[in-house]
Write an enzyme that holds these catalytic residues in place. Structure first.
Site, PDB file in Angstrom:
ATOM      1  NE  ARG A 176       2.627  -4.589  11.509  1.00 40.54           N
ATOM      2  CZ  ARG A 176       3.559  -4.449  10.561  1.00 40.54           C
ATOM      3  NH1 ARG A 176       4.712  -5.072  10.654  1.00 40.54           N
ATOM      4  NH2 ARG A 176       3.317  -3.690   9.522  1.00 40.54           N
ATOM      5  NE  ARG A 201       6.967  -0.330   9.914  1.00 44.46           N
ATOM      6  CZ  ARG A 201       5.749  -0.289   9.392  1.00 44.46           C
ATOM      7  NH1 ARG A 201       5.557   0.249   8.202  1.00 44.46           N
ATOM      8  NH2 ARG A 201       4.723  -0.759  10.043  1.00 44.46           N
ATOM      9  NE  ARG A 237       7.526  -2.851   5.726  1.00 48.80           N
ATOM     10  CZ  ARG A 237       6.220  -2.669   5.858  1.00 48.80           C
ATOM     11  NH1 ARG A 237       5.466  -2.457   4.802  1.00 48.80           N
ATOM     12  NH2 ARG A 237       5.659  -2.731   7.032  1.00 48.80           N
ATOM     13  CE  LYS A 259      -2.180  -0.775   3.895  1.00 49.98           C
ATOM     14  NZ  LYS A 259      -1.556  -2.030   4.340  1.00 49.98           N
ATOM     15  NE  ARG A 290      -3.768  -1.283  10.411  1.00 49.05           N
ATOM     16  CZ  ARG A 290      -2.672  -0.615  10.086  1.00 49.05           C
ATOM     17  NH1 ARG A 290      -2.732   0.505   9.425  1.00 49.05           N
ATOM     18  NH2 ARG A 290      -1.497  -1.089  10.424  1.00 49.05           N
TER      19      ARG A 290
END
Ligand code: AMP
Length: 214
Positions: free
Chosen positions: A171, A160, A127, A13, A88
């Site tokens: 998550r 992160r 990532r 996203k 969310r």
């Protein structure tokens, strides 16, 4: 163009949002980025949010809703915006609808970026983000030329805190339980569009643009 981007963590996203900003010159509103900024700056809001974020849980609605309401009312949102990572859950989606109704400017689309579950884990654990310019990399799929260094600006790359394996699992569970139902919410509202998030970034972006301008 007032768009909500939907999709599991790691669906891409943020990457697509950044391309949309360039093409349509509208701001990206990422609640995750705003929260992380508050954490980095050590604000009271950041201190409260951090404990939830580190566990992969959602930050309470009252915190996030205030941030979004202030942000969409700013001048640079007059031409439109891309909401990334918000809403969310259903309560946030309903609250957003109310805010936008009171402003007389409803959403124009909710775009779901769909990626199969088994793809997501590698995307998230791999990532890396540039500290300086926020450019994103993936050590498996799109590594920087030199390990740990941004190709664009030479900044240091970091992982992160919530991209560690245990937090990622949580998550993804939170996404299934609380966020995935929004696909139905926007389908019922008649503004849902979807694209597959698998393939090259530019190829996906082409489909994204086709869908949101249909
Ligand atoms: P993201 O960068 O969108 O993956 O968000 C990172 C973390 O920030 C999430 O795991 C949540 O803890 C928190 N967060 C971001 N957006 C929201 C939201 N709309 N509601 C609640 N928590 C959020």
């Amino acid at each position: 163009m007032r768009i909500v981007l939907l999709g599991a963590p790691g669906a891409g996203k943020g990457t697509q949002a950044k391309k949309l900003i360039d093409k349509y010159q509208i701001p990206q509103i990422s609640t995750g980025d705003i929260l992380r900024q508050n954490v980095t700056n050590g604000t009271p809001l950041g201190k409260e949010a951090k404990s939830y974020m580190d566990k992969g849980e959602l930050v309470p609605d009252r915190v996030v809703l205030g941030l979004v309401e202030d942000r969409v009312k700013r001048d640079d949102c007059k031409k439109g915006y891309i909401l990334d990572g918000f809403p969310r859950n259903t309560a946030q989606a309903e609250a957003l609808d109310k805010i936008l109704e009171s402003l007389g400017i409803p959403l124009t689309a909710a775009l779901s970026v769909d990626v199969p579950k088994d793809n997501l884990m590698k995307r998230l654990t791999g990532r890396r983000t540039c500290k300086k310019c926020q450019q994103m990399y993936n050590i498996y799929f799109s590594p920087p030329k030199k390990e740990g260094v941004c190709d664009k600006c030479g900044g240091a790359l970091f992982q992160r805190d919530d991209d560690k394996e245990e937090t990622i699992k949580r998550r993804l569970d939170v996404y299934d339980a609380q966020t995935a139902p929004l696909i139905d919410y926007y389908k019922k509202g008649g503004i849902l569009k979807s694209v597959t998030g698998v393939g090259g970034i530019d190829e996906i972006f082409k489909k994204v643009c086709e869908e949101i301008t249909k």
